[in-house]
Design a protein around this motif. Structure first.
Motif, PDB file in Angstrom:
ATOM      1  N   ALA A  89       0.857  -1.186   0.000  1.00  0.00           N
ATOM      2  CA  ALA A  89       0.000   0.000   0.000  1.00  0.00           C
ATOM      3  C   ALA A  89       0.893   1.236   0.000  1.00  0.00           C
ATOM      4  CB  ALA A  89      -0.920   0.006   1.215  1.00  0.00           C
ATOM      5  N   CYS A  90       0.646   2.147  -0.929  1.00  0.00           N
ATOM      6  CA  CYS A  90       1.453   3.355  -1.056  1.00  0.00           C
ATOM      7  C   CYS A  90       0.571   4.595  -0.905  1.00  0.00           C
ATOM      8  CB  CYS A  90       2.140   3.400  -2.413  1.00  0.00           C
ATOM      9  SG  CYS A  90       3.314   2.069  -2.709  1.00  0.00           S
ATOM     10  N   THR A  91       0.970   5.495  -0.010  1.00  0.00           N
ATOM     11  CA  THR A  91       0.246   6.744   0.195  1.00  0.00           C
ATOM     12  C   THR A  91       1.073   7.884  -0.372  1.00  0.00           C
ATOM     13  OG1 THR A  91      -0.862   5.918   2.180  1.00  0.00           O
ATOM     14  CG2 THR A  91      -0.730   8.302   1.910  1.00  0.00           C
ATOM     15  N   LEU A  92       0.461   8.658  -1.263  1.00  0.00           N
ATOM     16  CA  LEU A  92       1.167   9.757  -1.908  1.00  0.00           C
ATOM     17  C   LEU A  92       1.059  11.035  -1.089  1.00  0.00           C
ATOM     18  CD1 LEU A  92       0.186   9.450  -5.688  1.00  0.00           C
ATOM     19  CD2 LEU A  92       2.333   8.816  -4.608  1.00  0.00           C
ATOM     20  N   HIS A  93       2.182  11.723  -0.923  1.00  0.00           N
ATOM     21  CA  HIS A  93       2.192  13.056  -0.330  1.00  0.00           C
ATOM     22  C   HIS A  93       2.525  14.111  -1.378  1.00  0.00           C
ATOM     23  CE1 HIS A  93       1.683  11.567   3.750  1.00  0.00           C
ATOM     24  NE2 HIS A  93       2.552  10.616   3.447  1.00  0.00           N
ATOM     25  N   THR A  94       2.950  13.653  -2.552  1.00  0.00           N
ATOM     26  CA  THR A  94       3.134  14.519  -3.721  1.00  0.00           C
ATOM     27  C   THR A  94       2.571  13.734  -4.906  1.00  0.00           C
ATOM     28  OG1 THR A  94       5.361  13.608  -4.039  1.00  0.00           O
ATOM     29  CG2 THR A  94       5.195  15.697  -2.840  1.00  0.00           C
ATOM     30  N   GLY A  95       2.494  14.368  -6.049  1.00  0.00           N
ATOM     31  CA  GLY A  95       1.904  13.687  -7.198  1.00  0.00           C
ATOM     32  C   GLY A  95       2.747  13.822  -8.447  1.00  0.00           C
ATOM     33  N   ARG A  96       3.947  13.282  -8.414  1.00  0.00           N
ATOM     34  CA  ARG A  96       4.836  13.377  -9.573  1.00  0.00           C
ATOM     35  C   ARG A  96       4.513  12.292 -10.593  1.00  0.00           C
ATOM     36  NH1 ARG A  96       5.039  18.023  -7.666  1.00  0.00           N
ATOM     37  NH2 ARG A  96       6.373  18.340  -5.844  1.00  0.00           N
ATOM     38  N   THR A  97       4.853  12.548 -11.838  1.00  0.00           N
ATOM     39  CA  THR A  97       4.621  11.570 -12.895  1.00  0.00           C
ATOM     40  C   THR A  97       5.316  10.256 -12.572  1.00  0.00           C
ATOM     41  OG1 THR A  97       4.462  13.328 -14.556  1.00  0.00           O
ATOM     42  CG2 THR A  97       4.915  11.110 -15.365  1.00  0.00           C
ATOM     43  N   HIS A  98       4.551   9.152 -12.610  1.00  0.00           N
ATOM     44  CA  HIS A  98       5.069   7.796 -12.378  1.00  0.00           C
ATOM     45  C   HIS A  98       5.704   7.642 -10.997  1.00  0.00           C
ATOM     46  CE1 HIS A  98       5.606   7.260 -17.041  1.00  0.00           C
ATOM     47  NE2 HIS A  98       4.339   7.469 -16.677  1.00  0.00           N
ATOM     48  N   GLN A  99       5.274   8.457 -10.022  1.00  0.00           N
ATOM     49  CA  GLN A  99       5.962   8.494  -8.730  1.00  0.00           C
ATOM     50  C   GLN A  99       6.061   7.128  -8.057  1.00  0.00           C
ATOM     51  OE1 GLN A  99       4.959  11.738  -6.058  1.00  0.00           O
ATOM     52  NE2 GLN A  99       5.048  10.385  -4.270  1.00  0.00           N
ATOM     53  N   ILE A 100       4.953   6.429  -7.912  1.00  0.00           N
ATOM     54  CA  ILE A 100       4.986   5.138  -7.207  1.00  0.00           C
ATOM     55  C   ILE A 100       5.809   4.128  -7.985  1.00  0.00           C
ATOM     56  CG2 ILE A 100       3.575   3.185  -6.445  1.00  0.00           C
ATOM     57  CD1 ILE A 100       1.367   5.175  -5.781  1.00  0.00           C
ATOM     58  N   ARG A 101       5.661   4.111  -9.287  1.00  0.00           N
ATOM     59  CA  ARG A 101       6.406   3.158 -10.120  1.00  0.00           C
ATOM     60  C   ARG A 101       7.913   3.378  -9.974  1.00  0.00           C
ATOM     61  NH1 ARG A 101       3.584   4.060 -15.814  1.00  0.00           N
ATOM     62  NH2 ARG A 101       4.962   2.331 -16.452  1.00  0.00           N
ATOM     63  N   VAL A 102       8.319   4.634  -9.995  1.00  0.00           N
ATOM     64  CA  VAL A 102       9.745   4.955  -9.865  1.00  0.00           C
ATOM     65  C   VAL A 102      10.241   4.660  -8.449  1.00  0.00           C
ATOM     66  CG1 VAL A 102      11.421   6.852  -9.900  1.00  0.00           C
ATOM     67  CG2 VAL A 102       9.712   6.655 -11.712  1.00  0.00           C
ATOM     68  N   HIS A 103       9.461   5.039  -7.437  1.00  0.00           N
ATOM     69  CA  HIS A 103       9.894   4.856  -6.057  1.00  0.00           C
ATOM     70  C   HIS A 103      10.023   3.385  -5.690  1.00  0.00           C
ATOM     71  CE1 HIS A 103       9.162   9.027  -4.021  1.00  0.00           C
ATOM     72  NE2 HIS A 103      10.319   8.942  -4.635  1.00  0.00           N
ATOM     73  N   LEU A 104       9.049   2.571  -6.054  1.00  0.00           N
ATOM     74  CA  LEU A 104       9.161   1.147  -5.717  1.00  0.00           C
ATOM     75  C   LEU A 104      10.316   0.499  -6.471  1.00  0.00           C
ATOM     76  CD1 LEU A 104       5.410   0.065  -5.462  1.00  0.00           C
ATOM     77  CD2 LEU A 104       7.051   0.387  -3.604  1.00  0.00           C
ATOM     78  N   SER A 108      13.022   1.950  -7.232  1.00  0.00           N
ATOM     79  CA  SER A 108      14.248   2.410  -6.574  1.00  0.00           C
ATOM     80  C   SER A 108      14.541   1.615  -5.305  1.00  0.00           C
ATOM     81  CB  SER A 108      14.158   3.901  -6.246  1.00  0.00           C
ATOM     82  OG  SER A 108      13.305   4.150  -5.128  1.00  0.00           O
ATOM     83  N   LYS A 109      13.500   0.962  -4.747  1.00  0.00           N
ATOM     84  CA  LYS A 109      13.673   0.123  -3.563  1.00  0.00           C
ATOM     85  C   LYS A 109      13.930  -1.331  -3.936  1.00  0.00           C
ATOM     86  CE  LYS A 109      12.960   1.055   0.266  1.00  0.00           C
ATOM     87  NZ  LYS A 109      13.889   1.437   1.372  1.00  0.00           N
ATOM     88  N   GLY A 110      14.128  -1.601  -5.229  1.00  0.00           N
ATOM     89  CA  GLY A 110      14.382  -2.962  -5.669  1.00  0.00           C
ATOM     90  C   GLY A 110      13.139  -3.821  -5.713  1.00  0.00           C
ATOM     91  N   ALA A 111      11.958  -3.184  -5.737  1.00  0.00           N
ATOM     92  CA  ALA A 111      10.693  -3.919  -5.759  1.00  0.00           C
ATOM     93  C   ALA A 111       9.779  -3.312  -6.822  1.00  0.00           C
ATOM     94  CB  ALA A 111      10.021  -3.890  -4.392  1.00  0.00           C
ATOM     95  N   PRO A 112      10.145  -3.439  -8.108  1.00  0.00           N
ATOM     96  CA  PRO A 112       9.315  -2.844  -9.161  1.00  0.00           C
ATOM     97  C   PRO A 112       7.943  -3.500  -9.229  1.00  0.00           C
ATOM     98  CG  PRO A 112      10.954  -4.301 -10.111  1.00  0.00           C
ATOM     99  CD  PRO A 112      11.307  -4.165  -8.658  1.00  0.00           C
ATOM    100  N   ILE A 113       6.980  -2.767  -9.758  1.00  0.00           N
ATOM    101  CA  ILE A 113       5.618  -3.276  -9.862  1.00  0.00           C
ATOM    102  C   ILE A 113       5.555  -4.357 -10.935  1.00  0.00           C
ATOM    103  CG2 ILE A 113       3.242  -2.655 -10.431  1.00  0.00           C
ATOM    104  CD1 ILE A 113       3.848   0.133  -9.311  1.00  0.00           C
ATOM    105  N   LEU A 114       4.894  -5.460 -10.614  1.00  0.00           N
ATOM    106  CA  LEU A 114       4.754  -6.551 -11.569  1.00  0.00           C
ATOM    107  C   LEU A 114       4.022  -6.070 -12.813  1.00  0.00           C
ATOM    108  CD1 LEU A 114       3.771  -9.485  -9.162  1.00  0.00           C
ATOM    109  CD2 LEU A 114       5.995  -9.089 -10.251  1.00  0.00           C
ATOM    110  N   GLY A 115       4.514  -6.484 -13.966  1.00  0.00           N
ATOM    111  CA  GLY A 115       3.894  -6.123 -15.227  1.00  0.00           C
ATOM    112  C   GLY A 115       4.245  -4.757 -15.743  1.00  0.00           C
ATOM    113  N   ASP A 116       5.093  -4.004 -15.027  1.00  0.00           N
ATOM    114  CA  ASP A 116       5.438  -2.648 -15.450  1.00  0.00           C
ATOM    115  C   ASP A 116       6.421  -2.724 -16.622  1.00  0.00           C
ATOM    116  OD1 ASP A 116       6.299  -0.024 -15.769  1.00  0.00           O
ATOM    117  OD2 ASP A 116       6.191   0.407 -13.630  1.00  0.00           O
ATOM    118  N   PRO A 117       6.016  -2.273 -17.809  1.00  0.00           N
ATOM    119  CA  PRO A 117       6.896  -2.398 -18.968  1.00  0.00           C
ATOM    120  C   PRO A 117       8.028  -1.372 -18.995  1.00  0.00           C
ATOM    121  CG  PRO A 117       4.900  -1.239 -19.586  1.00  0.00           C
ATOM    122  CD  PRO A 117       4.726  -1.647 -18.148  1.00  0.00           C
TER     123      PRO A 117
END
Length: 333
Positions: A246-261, A263-272
């Motif tokens: 579960a990810c809660t946004l405090h800002t709204g940057r383009t692709h923020q969650i996809r990039v952040h996860l 960066s933690k070595g846990a990319p979103i499944l199916g993300d091309p």
């Protein structure tokens, strides 16, 4: 100034502009706009951000200063000025005279753009709202005050009146919005709960992608919490095969969650785009069996104060079938 223009078969244009020593040190968008008065600085800034402006074949940075040389500008064809209303399925969660909240399906773009001129949320809203949609966002995206990626499902709000548009835009600008997303990831972020706070901007290696930057970019803050792990780690302290986060946004940057996860070595499944590397075979098999053909990301919660009535509103939806099926399959690992 030396400029040439060739019209492409797609209706776009490729232009070449030579900047001289007299332009050195100016903001690049301003220098180019001075030489191409038919293009606004805002339009040129957008083209630079999209990686469509190159100097000697290399994409340039929006923040960069003008340097002498030949600049190539690829200008895509403009989308039709007036999106047509389309009778598309649109799950409505709430609607009054001022705004409408919907559960956007995966695969539906928020607004028309090159490659997605029809079948968008804007097209659906124009039909559903039958003329009562705020035009503040411009004719290409009436009513839209925020967006989800085309292949991200979940809760979105759109304005039906100009007053609501202004109020909602202010809430998003000050981040006075509750937004929680559910993501299914390869492995899982470590630690299992925390805050990711970075600068995010266009990747220097690929201008079509966003990236965590050491300098420049814009502040991006995401709180995350691992809700469930799937598949036991192969060794003590190791990562699971997959996780629900579960990810809660405090800002709204383009692709923020996809990039952040990622960066933690846990990319979103199916993300091309950001799903570098491949999940283990059991997870790949589960993705195929669930018919997941997109990033496993769903905007589950949207909460805000109604900008006109002052009512506290909160909406929550479950992930769609492809993500629910994938969770069921992952639970058996």
């Amino acid at each position: 100034m030396d400029a040439d223009e060739d019209v492409e078969e797609t209706g776009g244009a490729a232009r070449t502009v030579r900047l001289t020593e007299s332009h050195a040190g100016q903001r690049l968008d301003k220098a180019l706009a001075d030489e191409m008065p038919d293009l606004s600085r805002a339009r040129l800034q957008a083209l630079i951000e999209q990686g469509r402006v190159t100097l000697d074949g290399a994409p340039v940075s929006r923040a960069g200063k003008a340097a002498p040389g030949l600049y190539d500008i690829l200008i895509p064809a403009l989308a039709p000025a007036d999106p047509a209303p389309e009778a598309l399925p649109l799950p409505v969660l709430f609607e009054d005279a001022h705004l409408i909240v919907v559960d956007k399906p995966a695969g539906m773009a928020a607004h028309p753009a090159p490659g997605n001129e029809t079948g968008t949320l804007v097209n659906a809203l124009l039909h559903h709202c039958a003329g009562s949609l705020s035009g503040v966002g411009g004719v290409a995206r009436p009513g839209i005050v925020h967006r989800l990626d085309k292949d991200t499902s979940g809760v979105m709000v759109a304005a039906k009146s100009d007053a609501a548009h202004a109020g909602l835009s202010a809430l998003f600008a000050t981040h006075d919005i509750e937004r929680t997303y559910i993501a299914l990831t390869r492995g899982g972020p470590d630690p299992a709960r925390g805050r990711i706070e970075t600068q995010i901007g266009r990747s220097n290696a690929d201008r079509k992608k966003m990236a965590v930057l050491k300098s420049g970019g814009r502040l991006a803050i995401t709180d995350y919490r691992v809700q469930q792990v799937f598949g036991a780690p192969k060794k003590p302290g190791g990562a699971p095969m997959a996780a629900r986060v579960a990810c809660t946004l405090h800002t709204g940057r383009t692709h923020q969650i996809r990039v952040h996860l990622a960066s933690k070595g846990a990319p979103i499944l199916g993300d091309p785009t950001y799903g570098s590397g491949s999940p283990v075979q059991p997870v790949k098999d589960a993705i195929a069996a669930a018919s997941l053909k997109r990033q496993a990301l769903h905007a589950a919660v949207l909460g805000f104060v109604h900008p006109i009535t002052g009512e506290a509103l909160r909406f929550e939806t479950d992930p769609p079938e492809d993500m629910r099926m994938l969770e069921i399959l992952l639970a058996d690992l």
